[in-house]
Structures are given as C-alpha cells and as structure tokens.
Enzyme design. Sequence first.
Site, mmCIF file in Angstrom:
data_model
loop_
_atom_site.group_PDB
_atom_site.id
_atom_site.type_symbol
_atom_site.label_atom_id
_atom_site.label_comp_id
_atom_site.label_asym_id
_atom_site.label_seq_id
_atom_site.Cartn_x
_atom_site.Cartn_y
_atom_site.Cartn_z
ATOM 1 N N CYS A 1 0.838 -1.186 0.000
ATOM 2 C CA CYS A 1 0.000 0.000 0.000
ATOM 3 C C CYS A 1 0.880 1.246 0.000
ATOM 4 O O CYS A 1 1.903 1.280 0.686
ATOM 5 C CB CYS A 1 -0.816 -0.050 1.280
ATOM 6 S SG CYS A 1 -1.527 1.493 1.737
ATOM 7 N N THR B 1 -0.664 4.420 0.272
ATOM 8 C CA THR B 1 -1.578 5.508 0.647
ATOM 9 C C THR B 1 -0.897 6.576 1.501
ATOM 10 O O THR B 1 -1.084 7.775 1.301
ATOM 11 C CB THR B 1 -2.794 4.934 1.396
ATOM 12 O OG1 THR B 1 -3.543 4.165 0.463
ATOM 13 C CG2 THR B 1 -3.682 6.022 1.966
HETATM 14 P P1 5GP Z 1 -0.799 -6.807 4.171
HETATM 15 O O1 5GP Z 1 -1.294 -8.002 4.938
HETATM 16 O O2 5GP Z 1 -0.254 -7.173 2.833
HETATM 17 O O3 5GP Z 1 0.117 -5.931 4.965
HETATM 18 O O4 5GP Z 1 -2.088 -5.883 3.920
HETATM 19 C C1 5GP Z 1 -3.191 -6.346 3.188
HETATM 20 C C2 5GP Z 1 -4.216 -5.233 3.068
HETATM 21 O O5 5GP Z 1 -3.687 -4.104 2.365
HETATM 22 C C3 5GP Z 1 -5.429 -5.600 2.256
HETATM 23 O O6 5GP Z 1 -6.314 -6.458 2.933
HETATM 24 C C4 5GP Z 1 -6.014 -4.222 1.936
HETATM 25 O O7 5GP Z 1 -6.768 -3.718 2.998
HETATM 26 C C5 5GP Z 1 -4.772 -3.376 1.800
HETATM 27 N N1 5GP Z 1 -4.459 -3.112 0.380
HETATM 28 C C6 5GP Z 1 -4.393 -3.994 -0.631
HETATM 29 N N2 5GP Z 1 -4.053 -3.381 -1.800
HETATM 30 C C7 5GP Z 1 -3.919 -2.090 -1.513
HETATM 31 C C8 5GP Z 1 -3.590 -0.934 -2.307
HETATM 32 O O8 5GP Z 1 -3.318 -0.994 -3.504
HETATM 33 N N3 5GP Z 1 -3.583 0.258 -1.648
HETATM 34 C C9 5GP Z 1 -3.886 0.347 -0.319
HETATM 35 N N4 5GP Z 1 -3.889 1.553 0.242
HETATM 36 N N5 5GP Z 1 -4.152 -0.717 0.450
HETATM 37 C C10 5GP Z 1 -4.177 -1.912 -0.139
#
Ligand code: 5GP
Length: 348
Positions: A189, A191
């Site tokens: 992400c 953001t």
């Molecule tokens: P991880 O477990 O990989 O740290 O986080 C997974 C979460 O990241 C997902 O369930 C979703 O909420 C968030 N996420 C997935 N793709 C994106 C993206 O392209 N941008 C953002 N801001 N969040 C994402």
Amino acid sequence: MHIEESVKLDFKDVLIRPKRSTLTSRLEVDIRREFLFHHSRQTYRGIPIIASNMDSTGTIEMAHALAPHQLSAALHKHHSTDDLVAFFQSLQHSAHAASTAFYSMGISPSDYDKFTAVMARLDNAIEYVCIDVANGYTEGFINFVKKVRKEFPHLTIMAGNVVTGDITEELILAGADIVKVGIGPGSVCTTRKMTGVGYPQLSAVIECADAAHGLGGQICADGGCAVPGDLAKAFGGGADFIMLGGMLAGHDECAGEVVEREGKKYKCFYGMSSRAAMEKYAGGVADYRAAEGKEVLVEYRGPVVNTLQEILGGVRSACTYVGAHKLKELTKRTTFIRVTQQLNEVFG
Ligand code: 5GP
C-alpha cells in the site's frame, strides 16, 4: 490547527511482556474463537484469520486450502458470477462444517447488482460478506452498509476500512457486525506516501476494538502484519479477526504464474489500487487519480499450509508466554511494553 499529542503505536513500537503461566506446552493452547455476531445473530467458530480479498490471495484455491485448518478467505470481487455461485454451493456441501468464506464487494451499483444476482441464485445462502472501500469515512459508504443490513438481516457484514473509534461505532450502528481496521499499513500500500493519511495500526486496533466491543461488535485488523509476532500483537491489542495479504502471498494457491529471476522463483503481488490492478480491471489509471499501491515480486513459497504452521505456531507460543490457555484470553493477558529496538540484526 489541532495536533493530537498522544503517541500512537505500530507493531514495531512494542513487545509483549511475558507473564507467569501454568501452561506446560503450546499444544494446550486453543486458538479457535467463537463469536455470536451482534446483528446477524450467527455463530462463528474457527481460527479468526482471513486471507485478504486481494486478487492474488482471495482466490477459490486459497479458500479451499484454508478451510480444513479452520481459517477463512475473503474472495476477491473480480470472480465471475458463475464461479462465485459454484464456490458458495460447494461450501454448502463441504465436509468442513466451520467453512467460512466472505463474499467481497465495493459500493458501486454494479457491485450491489452482482451480489443480489449471486444471492438469488443461491437462495440467499451466502452468510458472510465483506464490504470494503479504501476510505470508509464517507456517508455513501455508511448508507450502503445500512442498505445491505436492511435487505439481508441474516448476513454477517464486515465493513471498512476505518481507523478510529467514532466511525467504528457508527458502522456498527449502521449494521456492521465486524469493522475492518487499517488505513495505510499494507505491505503493498502506498496511501501514506501518496496522501499523508493513515494511523499507526496497533493503536488503530486498540482504539477500534474498544469502541466495537462496547457495542457488542467485532473488529478485523487488516494490513501491516509482516511476521507471526505481529498477529500476536494485533490479537493482544484486541483484534477479533486478522486479515492477511503479504504474509499469504507467493504460494501455490495465489493467483499468477511463478516467474524466475536469476535462478530464483517468485510470484507477483500487487496492491488492489496499484497501477497493475487498475490496468487489469479498470482499463488503466483514470486521469484524476494516482495509484495507491505497488507491485512487488514475492519469493515463491510452495503450498500455503507450510506458512500456516509457522503463523499459528507463533500465535500459540505467544499465548504460552503470557499464560493464555485460549486465544480469547490473550488480550486480557497482554501488557505491551514500548521498545526502541525489536530484533538483533547481526545476521540480517
Ligand atoms: P498486508 O497483509 O499485505 O500488509 O495488507 C493487506 C491489506 O492491504 C489488504 O487487505 C487491503 O486492505 C490493503 N491493500 C491492498 N491493496 C492495496 C492498495 O493498492 N492500496 C492500499 N492503500 N491498500 C491496499
């Protein structure tokens, strides 16, 4: 200008203090949970870890691989109607009584129409739905949750993403059973980089859990778990469920091909708001917006079951260190200590 001075914490800022324990082995630890949901009145039993509804991890193969271990998957929203109908039909006839899979949707009219069409073909048999948007703070989102709650009273609704107690309460009052928590912590992400918006994930979990539990609701910590200890911290901070993307990426059950680079095997993993995802599903990045996700290569890791053992073993061991016989007791038994260093990096 208002500046909130209290310190907000991430997983990396704390460790869990060990406590006296009568447990002799991590085998004695029960990491299943049972919840009676506030609105749907449905009972959940299982290990409350959910594969993220990203298109690489929220696959039908992942759901089938996790179900025998009592974990869940949130299917990504780009499956065809036929595939979704066939999958949820197969769940009804599944040998795993505890099979829990979430149908995912955004809040556009076409998302809603697709959902009602799938539901109609299944005689309303879907039990769990995940309604998620990048920013759960809009009035349109809250109204959408209200609408789904009104139309489908027996559905267990997970809704997000948000990071503060006030909106957690609002979502539960609007009809959500589980509020999904996390803005910006995800492994792919961007953001926080693109917008400057976010909230340290452990504090978000602690604050939202407190708000949700006060109203009889649950929360799902979504994003930012990079090692099994982070799951222990999220559960310790009050998370009822945890959603994982990156930690489940790179496996056989994930979508996409294995690629080779300099003799090593990888799988591609990308954020659902990345350029790669927008090109795949939306015909590119619209000219009024920027990508808020990135694309990475994750080392190929074989079947997901190996990784599960590692994750669940870590959580069980954390319970043993603080004397929690059940995962349910972990929050009560957790004292976080703030630290300036987590790991000894001598060997990288
Ligand atoms: P991880 O477990 O990989 O740290 O986080 C997974 C979460 O990241 C997902 O369930 C979703 O909420 C968030 N996420 C997935 N793709 C994106 C993206 O392209 N941008 C953002 N801001 N969040 C994402």
